[in-house]
Design a protein around this motif. Structure first.
Motif, short mmCIF file in Angstrom:
data_model
loop_
_atom_site.label_atom_id
_atom_site.label_comp_id
_atom_site.label_asym_id
_atom_site.label_seq_id
_atom_site.Cartn_x
_atom_site.Cartn_y
_atom_site.Cartn_z
N ILE A 137 75.25 40.33 -57.97
CA ILE A 137 76.13 41.44 -58.32
C ILE A 137 77.00 41.84 -57.13
CG2 ILE A 137 74.42 42.35 -59.94
CD1 ILE A 137 74.30 44.83 -58.00
N THR A 138 78.09 42.51 -57.45
CA THR A 138 78.94 43.14 -56.46
C THR A 138 78.53 44.60 -56.35
OG1 THR A 138 80.79 41.68 -56.98
CG2 THR A 138 81.32 43.74 -55.88
N HIS A 139 78.17 45.03 -55.14
CA HIS A 139 77.73 46.42 -54.96
C HIS A 139 78.91 47.37 -55.13
CE1 HIS A 139 75.46 49.49 -52.19
NE2 HIS A 139 75.46 49.84 -53.46
N SER A 140 79.95 47.20 -54.31
CA SER A 140 81.16 48.01 -54.40
C SER A 140 82.27 47.13 -54.95
CB SER A 140 81.54 48.57 -53.02
OG SER A 140 82.82 49.16 -53.03
N GLU A 141 82.65 47.36 -56.20
CA GLU A 141 83.67 46.53 -56.85
C GLU A 141 85.06 47.02 -56.43
OE1 GLU A 141 85.72 44.07 -58.03
OE2 GLU A 141 83.83 43.47 -58.97
N THR A 142 85.61 46.33 -55.44
CA THR A 142 86.85 46.78 -54.80
C THR A 142 88.03 46.84 -55.75
OG1 THR A 142 86.01 45.43 -52.98
CG2 THR A 142 88.12 46.51 -52.65
N SER A 143 88.05 46.01 -56.77
CA SER A 143 89.20 45.96 -57.65
C SER A 143 89.35 47.22 -58.49
CB SER A 143 89.11 44.74 -58.57
OG SER A 143 87.95 44.81 -59.40
N THR A 144 88.26 47.99 -58.61
CA THR A 144 88.29 49.16 -59.49
C THR A 144 87.82 50.44 -58.82
OG1 THR A 144 86.03 48.78 -60.28
CG2 THR A 144 87.81 47.68 -61.48
N GLY A 145 87.22 50.35 -57.64
CA GLY A 145 86.69 51.53 -56.97
C GLY A 145 85.38 52.01 -57.53
N VAL A 146 84.60 51.10 -58.12
CA VAL A 146 83.32 51.46 -58.73
C VAL A 146 82.16 50.97 -57.87
CG1 VAL A 146 81.78 50.96 -60.68
CG2 VAL A 146 84.16 51.58 -61.10
N LEU A 147 81.18 51.84 -57.64
CA LEU A 147 79.95 51.47 -56.93
C LEU A 147 78.86 51.26 -57.96
CD1 LEU A 147 78.85 51.28 -53.93
CD2 LEU A 147 77.88 53.56 -54.36
N ASN A 148 78.35 50.02 -58.04
CA ASN A 148 77.29 49.72 -58.99
C ASN A 148 75.93 50.18 -58.46
OD1 ASN A 148 78.70 48.38 -61.19
ND2 ASN A 148 79.15 46.76 -59.72
N VAL A 170 80.49 43.31 -49.50
CA VAL A 170 81.67 43.16 -48.64
C VAL A 170 82.33 44.50 -48.35
CG1 VAL A 170 83.96 42.13 -48.47
CG2 VAL A 170 82.05 40.75 -49.29
N THR A 171 82.42 45.39 -49.36
CA THR A 171 83.03 46.70 -49.08
C THR A 171 82.03 47.85 -49.19
OG1 THR A 171 83.80 46.89 -51.38
CG2 THR A 171 85.35 46.01 -49.75
N SER A 172 80.75 47.54 -49.17
CA SER A 172 79.76 48.62 -49.14
C SER A 172 79.01 48.67 -47.82
CB SER A 172 78.77 48.48 -50.30
OG SER A 172 78.02 47.29 -50.21
N LEU A 173 78.77 47.52 -47.19
CA LEU A 173 78.04 47.52 -45.93
C LEU A 173 78.86 48.23 -44.86
CD1 LEU A 173 75.25 46.16 -45.15
CD2 LEU A 173 76.65 44.75 -43.67
N LYS A 194 86.37 44.65 -43.22
CA LYS A 194 86.09 45.82 -44.06
C LYS A 194 85.47 46.92 -43.21
CE LYS A 194 87.32 43.32 -47.70
NZ LYS A 194 88.43 43.60 -48.61
N GLY A 195 84.21 47.27 -43.48
CA GLY A 195 83.57 48.32 -42.72
C GLY A 195 83.31 47.99 -41.27
#
Length: 384
Positions: A137-148, A170-173, A194-195
């Motif tokens: 899974i993608t933790h932070s879905e960058t294309s939509t701004g949603v955090l799963n 990639v965009t949550s860590l 990213k971070g």
């Protein structure tokens, strides 16, 4: 005015002056004792950032390359995998898994909505023969701004017992709490732009003992991305291939900055910036693309109705030299995205929102009260 460009996109993100200065140093030999000392410090600090005692390996790749390494090292052709897909990057991991001959089953949600954790529970609970070898899974879905909801999905994976948990962070860590060891996450991939606050070019993969056991029997082909090679050389503070030396030196400087700020402060800052951005956008009567309860601390996606997203982006860039991200795939031209990841401060958000207000006025947008966005953001900062 030259050299006033402001990046407000999900990556590459702004780079601190200390990191730029480190990047500009004369290269040193990647097999030298001096570089080994740098690698030793970097490796230790990467483990601190990941909140793990496991291997955290450094690769010369993008975030996509890190995810490819995280998949091909632990699986075999024909293995069944569950892939969560609620945006461009979830779609990418499903396509990548299929390209390597894995049996892919996707659990989907509409773009702008979080993945349904109950669907993962049901699929994993029904797999009594333990055929599911990984959940991706993608933790932070960058294309939509949603955090799963990674924590809940990971708990269902742990109850399954057999499957590996493979995560695109990639965009949550470095933006949101991701306690790798506490949650027992098997594979976590991330990227430098990213971070981490450095330019693109490095990918990182953390690997659990359970994943290393799977590595022993995995049969997908690998060579440059063979993580076993990276693990052996990392134990000697080295690298199996030629690394981008200056990027590693820059990473050393960035990780020192992150340690000085502290994990809790980093996470709190990103939450504050996210809240300020979202409340400012709403105060300007611009619809948010995703729900507050699943908002990513990396980016805020906006879906304007009476003014075009691409016009907003064009004026922001031309008049104020501020770059915002556009929509992707089916949402190209329908949304724009404001990045607040990495080396971003309260001042940056206020500047971006002020420029956004001026842009909306120039475009004839009449559904806002002048100054409302700035006031909303300022209230968040005053309360923090």
């Amino acid at each position: 005015m030259d050299d006033k460009h402001m990046l407000m996109i999900p990556g590459p993100t702004p780079v601190p002056e200390k990191v730029l200065l480190a990047l500009s140093k004369h290269p040193i030999g990647h097999r030298s004792g001096e570089f080994s000392q740098i690698m030793a410090e970097v490796t230790q600090n990467l483990k601190w950032l990941h909140q793990t005692q496991n291997d955290v390996l450094v690769l010369t790749v993008s975030g996509t390359g890190a995810m490819e390494a995280g998949i091909i090292n632990f699986l075999s052709p024909g293995d069944r995998v569950l892939v969560g897909s609620n945006g461009k990057f979830g779609d990418r991991w499903a396509a990548m898994s299929a390209a390597f001959g894995l049996e892919v089953e996707t659990i989907t949600a509409d773009w702008g909505k979080p993945l349904d954790t109950e669907q993962f529970r049901e699929k994993l609970a029904a797999d009594t023969e333990k055929n599911i070898k990984a959940v991706i899974i993608t933790h932070s879905e960058t294309s939509t701004g949603v955090l799963n909801d990674l924590e809940t999905i990971n708990r269902h994976v742990k109850e399954h017992g057999e499957a590996l948990m493979i995560v695109d962070a990639v965009t949550s860590l470095g933006a949101v709490n991701l306690p790798v060891d506490e949650w027992g996450i098997d594979v976590v991939a991330s990227g430098s732009q990213k971070g981490y606050m450095i330019p693109p070019g490095l990918g990182f993969v953390s690997v659990s003992p359970k994943a290393w056991e799977a590595y022993k029997t995995a049969k997908l082909p690998r060579f440059y991305l063979d993580l076993g090679k990276y693990s052996k050389t990392a134990a000697k503070n080295s690298n199996p291939f030629t690394p981008p030396v200056n990027l590693v030196v820059a990473l050393q400087a960035a990780l020192r900055m992150m340690q000085a700020e502290g994990l809790e402060s980093i996470f709190a800052r990103h939450q504050r910036l996210m809240r300020a951005t979202r409340e400012a956008v709403q105060a300007l009567s611009l619809p948010l693309f995703g729900p507050d309860e699943a908002a990513s601390p990396a980016i805020t996606a906006v879906a304007p109705v009476s003014v075009e997203s691409e016009q907003i982006r064009a004026v922001m860039k031309k008049r104020f030299d501020i770059s915002l991200a556009g929509g992707q795939d089916d949402y190209k031209g329908k949304i724009f995205r404001i990045g607040h990841l990495g080396f971003v401060s309260d001042r940056d958000i206020l500047a971006a929102i002020g420029a956004l207000e001026a842009t909306l006025r120039e475009l004839g947008y009449e559904s806002m009260t002048p100054g409302a966005g700035i006031a909303a953001a300022a209230r968040v900062f005053a309360q923090s």
